[in-house]
Design an enzyme around this catalytic site. Structure first.
Site, mmCIF file in Angstrom:
data_model
loop_
_atom_site.group_PDB
_atom_site.id
_atom_site.type_symbol
_atom_site.label_atom_id
_atom_site.label_comp_id
_atom_site.label_asym_id
_atom_site.label_seq_id
_atom_site.Cartn_x
_atom_site.Cartn_y
_atom_site.Cartn_z
ATOM 1 N N ARG A 223 -55.389 84.303 -6.094
ATOM 2 C CA ARG A 223 -56.368 85.110 -6.823
ATOM 3 C C ARG A 223 -55.469 86.215 -7.493
ATOM 4 O O ARG A 223 -55.982 86.631 -8.862
ATOM 5 C CB ARG A 223 -57.061 85.951 -5.698
ATOM 6 C CG ARG A 223 -57.690 85.213 -4.582
ATOM 7 C CD ARG A 223 -59.038 84.779 -4.833
ATOM 8 N NE ARG A 223 -59.799 84.082 -3.664
ATOM 9 C CZ ARG A 223 -59.401 82.893 -2.979
ATOM 10 N NH1 ARG A 223 -58.738 82.110 -3.824
ATOM 11 N NH2 ARG A 223 -59.954 82.381 -2.134
ATOM 12 N N VAL B 166 -56.480 89.975 -17.659
ATOM 13 C CA VAL B 166 -56.126 91.238 -17.971
ATOM 14 C C VAL B 166 -55.129 91.268 -18.907
ATOM 15 O O VAL B 166 -54.177 91.269 -18.231
ATOM 16 C CB VAL B 166 -56.346 92.150 -17.053
ATOM 17 C CG1 VAL B 166 -56.290 93.647 -17.658
ATOM 18 C CG2 VAL B 166 -57.704 92.305 -16.206
ATOM 19 N N GLY C 48 -53.609 89.007 -20.586
ATOM 20 C CA GLY C 48 -53.118 87.711 -20.282
ATOM 21 C C GLY C 48 -51.912 87.879 -19.155
ATOM 22 O O GLY C 48 -51.980 88.522 -18.576
ATOM 23 N N GLU D 299 -53.868 98.546 -12.915
ATOM 24 C CA GLU D 299 -54.602 97.435 -12.697
ATOM 25 C C GLU D 299 -54.655 97.355 -10.776
ATOM 26 O O GLU D 299 -55.840 96.819 -10.390
ATOM 27 C CB GLU D 299 -54.069 96.293 -13.166
ATOM 28 C CG GLU D 299 -54.503 95.973 -14.685
ATOM 29 C CD GLU D 299 -53.881 94.985 -15.427
ATOM 30 O OE1 GLU D 299 -53.805 93.669 -14.753
ATOM 31 O OE2 GLU D 299 -53.111 94.886 -16.220
ATOM 32 N N PRO E 240 -64.490 88.463 -13.865
ATOM 33 C CA PRO E 240 -65.628 87.796 -13.145
ATOM 34 C C PRO E 240 -66.029 88.614 -11.948
ATOM 35 O O PRO E 240 -65.101 88.863 -11.303
ATOM 36 C CB PRO E 240 -65.301 86.349 -13.066
ATOM 37 C CG PRO E 240 -63.950 86.266 -13.940
ATOM 38 C CD PRO E 240 -63.382 87.370 -14.200
ATOM 39 N N HIS F 231 -61.399 78.938 -4.597
ATOM 40 C CA HIS F 231 -62.263 79.460 -3.410
ATOM 41 C C HIS F 231 -62.274 78.408 -2.364
ATOM 42 O O HIS F 231 -62.746 78.630 -1.148
ATOM 43 C CB HIS F 231 -63.611 79.917 -3.860
ATOM 44 C CG HIS F 231 -63.607 81.271 -4.556
ATOM 45 N ND1 HIS F 231 -64.829 81.610 -5.373
ATOM 46 C CD2 HIS F 231 -62.729 81.678 -5.126
ATOM 47 C CE1 HIS F 231 -64.553 82.731 -5.881
ATOM 48 N NE2 HIS F 231 -63.239 82.987 -5.874
ATOM 49 N N ASP G 18 -59.038 71.441 -0.760
ATOM 50 C CA ASP G 18 -59.510 70.285 -1.030
ATOM 51 C C ASP G 18 -60.847 70.580 -1.756
ATOM 52 O O ASP G 18 -60.996 71.379 -2.402
ATOM 53 C CB ASP G 18 -59.796 69.614 0.393
ATOM 54 C CG ASP G 18 -60.733 70.625 1.122
ATOM 55 O OD1 ASP G 18 -61.393 71.419 0.746
ATOM 56 O OD2 ASP G 18 -60.471 70.453 2.498
#
Length: 327
Positions: free
Chosen positions: A69, A77, A79, A92, A165, A195, A256
């Site tokens: 993540r 942000v 790059g 950030e 997002p 996820h 998976d």
């Protein structure tokens, strides 16, 4: 002769247009990076990063999704420039979308080892890109070659994270945010497939369980009715909002394709995830990625593509000595 000349001229012009488009795409995705960038200057870089990730993962499996993540949030942000690692007020790292990220100590440890082995050579941005790949590997996912050569950015502002997002985004908004980074719908679905490992706090989806409908009395109708009670038991209406729930029910610790099977069965935990199945433009890719082999290959390709978004190379950045502080 005249017609032939005009025809040849048209073909040449079309070729030039295509060539320029390809060149622009290459520039956008930072093709100045390359596999083996440190082969002479720091040949052990990949083994050092991987062994560091493995060591931390053995004692805390949440490190893997945390690093994955973190790399994603970094790339969206300014790059992929390790700006997410910088400490300080209003950086950030302090922004709400990043407040629950974990794994910073892994990057710091890997950096310290690399500084000892080859001082001032390997960027924090490259360490994070490699660690994200290795996080997939240690959770039984596939591996891929990571182009390196990024340099570290000097700017980190919490206010710049607004384009990340969000769990409430519609598919159209998600596609727009990804398109702004040169990423296609296929990349969107593949990358959200990350996820398949990790958890999410109740506070980010509990509204779907109790107060989702217009009158505020019902659950999100896209949730499988047999799944709803399970989520409600894990996240009571007035319970602990920080309690964490697996994003890929039944397989949150293994990389998976079961995440996509859960979307098909209306068992997506985040609203933005489940919408990938309910929206026809993304459902095709969800269906395609239900096979492990197809998803793994595409995920690696999309990760390379994302990791080359707006990267800094050459004199556009620096090589930080400490990842949490600019030089």
């Amino acid at each position: 002769m005249g017609r032939g000349s005009n025809s040849n001229h048209t073909i040449i012009m079309m070729f030039v247009v295509v060539l320029l488009a390809q060149l622009r795409a290459s520039l956008v995705h930072g093709q100045a990076t390359r596999v083996g960038f440190y082969s002479r200057t720091c040949p052990r870089v990949e083994s050092i990063v991987r062994s560091t990730v493995q060591t931390y993962f053995r004692s805390n499996s949440t490190i893997a999704p945390g690093l994955l993540r973190m790399h994603f949030h970094d790339c969206f942000v300014h790059g992929c420039d390790a700006s997410i690692l910088i400490d300080g007020a209003n950086t950030e790292k302090t922004a709400p979308p990043n407040s629950l990220l974990r794994g910073y100590e892994v990057i710091d440890d890997a950096k310290a080892k690399l500084e000892a082995a080859c001082p001032g050579v390997v960027s924090c941005a490259d360490i994070l890109a490699l660690a994200a790949r290795d996080s997939v590997f240690v959770t039984k996912g596939s591996s891929w070659q990571v182009p390196t050569g990024r340099r570290d950015g000097r700017i980190s502002l919490a206010s710049d994270t607004s384009n990340l997002p969000s769990f409430r985004d519609s598919v159209d908004v998600q596609k727009q945010k990804f398109a702004e980074k040169g990423l296609e719908t296929k990349d969107l679905v593949a990358l959200v497939g990350g996820h398949t490992i990790g958890t999410v706090a109740c506070q980010f989806f509990r509204y779907r369980l109790y107060n989702f409908t217009i009158n505020g009395n019902g659950a999100d109708p896209t949730i499988d009715p047999t799944f709803l009670p399970q989520l409600q038991a894990l996240c009571p209406q007035n319970g602990d909002g920080t309690r964490r729930v697996g994003l890929d029910t039944g397989s949150q610790n293994r990389f998976d394709s079961s995440f996509f099977n859960n979307l098909r069965n209306s068992r997506g935990v985040l609203e933005s995830d489940q919408k990938l199945w309910t929206d026809a433009s993304t459902r095709t890719f969800v269906q395609r990625f239900q096979g492990v082999r197809g998803f793994s290959a595409e995920f690696g390709r999309s990760m390379v593509k994302m990791s080359n978004v707006d990267v800094k190379t050459g004199t556009k950045g620096e090589i930080r000595k400490i990842c949490s502080a600019i030089n």
